[in-house]
Design an enzyme around this catalytic site. Structure first.
Site, PDB file in Angstrom:
ATOM      1  N   CYS A 183       0.867  -1.174   0.000  1.00 51.27           N
ATOM      2  CA  CYS A 183       0.000   0.000   0.000  1.00 51.27           C
ATOM      3  C   CYS A 183       0.902   1.222   0.000  1.00 51.27           C
ATOM      4  O   CYS A 183       2.092   1.115  -0.291  1.00 51.27           O
ATOM      5  CB  CYS A 183      -0.958  -0.027   1.195  1.00 51.27           C
ATOM      6  N   THR A 184       0.370   2.374   0.335  1.00 56.93           N
ATOM      7  CA  THR A 184       1.161   3.604   0.242  1.00 56.93           C
ATOM      8  C   THR A 184       2.332   3.609   1.218  1.00 56.93           C
ATOM      9  O   THR A 184       3.488   3.815   0.829  1.00 56.93           O
ATOM     10  CB  THR A 184       0.278   4.835   0.499  1.00 56.93           C
TER      11      THR A 184
END
Length: 261
Positions: A183-184
């Site tokens: 994810c980020t």
């Protein structure tokens, strides 16, 4: 000139004094002239902050003085302007909402893979045991549309609370492979990796520090496009500079949106 230091950080750790801690962190961040968002919950802390480098690092040092956050790791990037409009410190039920109470990362996290190792695996097409790698993007569909790893699985979820059902619907895609969730900044893929292991997916790893740490350590190898971030910069390229691609303005306006990692 890039004068504003931006940091993202989170840690799953038991917090039983969230309300008093909220006041302390609000006072300290305001005194240092910082802007951004901090979320506190019984399961931990999640934050995005920006300001003068000395002020940001002073705030991190303040957090490190608390034994619960002594090993808190940050992801850094720079910008020419302040990407946040205000400073918010909020107490929530979860620091990243999954609506799956059995998932408690503070009680034990899934194994992780460092960026350099992942790049080597992607270069060679398999992990060190010879098993094929599959990258699983745990972010929302509109984030994925700005960029993701080559060949990554994307279940087109609209919000993270949809991930548990998406896993039930698509679990067979992951059989016989080493699954790397990402994810980020690491927070969503950490919960996702635990859920997958509990669901019987045999070989699951989380990308340590997410896309932002990967960019910081190895650049954009095997990644296509930019990384959406939940502040006024909108997207970052593999050099961690604002790439200028337009995205929904709601990220900079809604504090509950503007704190995902």
């Amino acid at each position: 000139m890039q004068e504003i230091l931006n940091i993202a950080a989170y840690k799953f750790v038991a917090i039983d004094d969230a309300l008093s801690l909220q006041g302390e962190l609000r006072a300290r961040s305001h005194s240092l002239g910082l802007m951004g968002t901090i979320l506190l919950a019984p399961e931990g802390i999640n934050l995005f902050l920006a300001g003068a480098a000395e002020a940001v690092r002073g705030f991190v040092a303040f957090l490190h003085a608390d034994a619960r956050f002594a090993d808190l790791e940050t992801k850094e990037s720079w910008s020419a302007a302040q990407p946040f409009r205000r400073m918010l410190v909020k107490v929530k039920r979860e620091i990243i909402r999954m609506d799956h109470p059995a998932i408690q990362p503070a009680a034990g996290r899934a194994p992780g893979v460092e960026a350099q190792t992942l790049k080597r695996w992607l270069d060679q097409g398999h992990d060190d045991a010879g098993q094929p790698i599959v990258m699983l993007d745990t972010r929302n569909a509109f984030e994925v549309d700005h960029g993701t790893f080559e060949g990554a699985i994307d279940w087109r979820i609209e919000k993270f609370t949809e991930f548990p059902q998406a896993l039930l619907d698509h679990r067979d895609q992951l059989a016989g492979k080493t699954v790397v969730s990402f994810c980020t900044g690491g927070i969503r893929c950490e919960k996702a990796a635990i859920l997958m292991r509990e669901a019987g997916v045999a070989d699951v790893l989380q990308l340590e520090g997410g896309i932002l740490k990967y960019f910081e350590q190895v650049g954009g190898a095997h990644y296509r496009g930019d990384c959406f971030v939940f502040d006024g910069r909108r997207t970052l390229g593999p050099d961690l500079a604002a790439s200028g691609n337009a995205a929904s303005a709601r990220a900079a306006e809604d504090p509950d949106i503007a704190i995902k990692q």
